[in-house]
Write a protein that holds these residues in place. Structure first.
Motif, short mmCIF file in Angstrom:
data_model
loop_
_atom_site.label_atom_id
_atom_site.label_comp_id
_atom_site.label_asym_id
_atom_site.label_seq_id
_atom_site.Cartn_x
_atom_site.Cartn_y
_atom_site.Cartn_z
N THR A 2 1.69 -4.16 14.09
CA THR A 2 0.63 -3.82 12.81
C THR A 2 1.65 -4.06 11.33
O THR A 2 2.49 -3.86 11.41
N SER A 3 0.68 -4.63 10.88
CA SER A 3 1.56 -5.10 9.58
C SER A 3 1.03 -4.00 8.27
O SER A 3 -0.25 -3.64 8.53
N SER A 4 1.85 -3.47 7.74
CA SER A 4 1.52 -2.51 6.99
C SER A 4 1.79 -2.86 5.39
O SER A 4 2.80 -3.47 5.08
N LYS A 5 0.83 -2.70 4.64
CA LYS A 5 0.82 -3.13 3.33
C LYS A 5 0.95 -2.02 2.43
O LYS A 5 0.47 -1.04 2.65
N ARG A 6 1.84 -2.25 1.41
CA ARG A 6 2.21 -1.28 0.45
C ARG A 6 1.22 -1.33 -0.75
O ARG A 6 1.20 -2.75 -1.39
N TYR A 7 0.81 -0.58 -1.24
CA TYR A 7 0.12 -0.48 -2.44
C TYR A 7 0.93 0.50 -3.72
O TYR A 7 1.04 1.84 -3.09
N ARG A 8 0.91 -0.08 -4.84
CA ARG A 8 1.36 0.79 -5.50
C ARG A 8 0.52 1.61 -6.41
O ARG A 8 -0.43 1.31 -6.82
N ILE A 9 0.88 2.89 -6.47
CA ILE A 9 -0.34 3.88 -6.91
C ILE A 9 -0.13 3.89 -8.51
O ILE A 9 1.03 3.64 -9.16
#
Length: 135
Positions: A2-9
């Protein structure tokens, strides 16, 4: 996998106000030039159409007949940049050809202006005849 994407809050995306203002200024400048130039181009097209109609109407008539036919057609199209007296009418081998050339200066803002050199002819070769100096 699974690819996990990171989002900057707190990260924002989009166009900033200063970027929007710059784009609007550029679009406004382009619109200003277009509003002033398009009528000159329409007038040039009307002059070209008028010399074709004058040639067809007057045929092998006199120079004055051709000038009057042009003035009539130009009057219908509200052409004021050139008149029948400004046309160069030549007869080579019995075939009448009509040429014109004129300058149109379009003021933009202050002392900034655009200068267009318009020329046209009914000659199939595309060579615009020069008007003889009367000085």
């Amino acid at each position: 996998m699974t690819s996990s994407k990171r989002y900057r809050i707190g990260a924002e995306s989009g166009v900033s106000l200063s970027g929007l203002i710059v784009v609007l200024i550029v679009l406004g400048a382009v619109a200003l030039v277009a509003i002033k130039v398009v009528p000159a181009l329409f007038e040039y097209r009307a002059v070209k159409d008028s010399i074709v109609k004058a040639k067809a109407e007057a045929g092998t008539g006199s120079v004055r007949d051709i000038q009057q036919a042009f003035d009539k057609n130009a009057g219908v199209n509200d052409v004021d940049a050139i008149s029948g007296h400004d046309l160069v009418i030549t007869r080579d081998g019995g075939d009448t050809e009509i040429s014109f050339s004129y300058e149109k200066r379009i003021p933009l803002a202050g002392n900034v202006s655009l200068l267009f050199d318009f020329a046209g002819t009914t000659d199939p070769s595309g060579v615009v005849a020069a008007k003889a100096d009367t000085k």
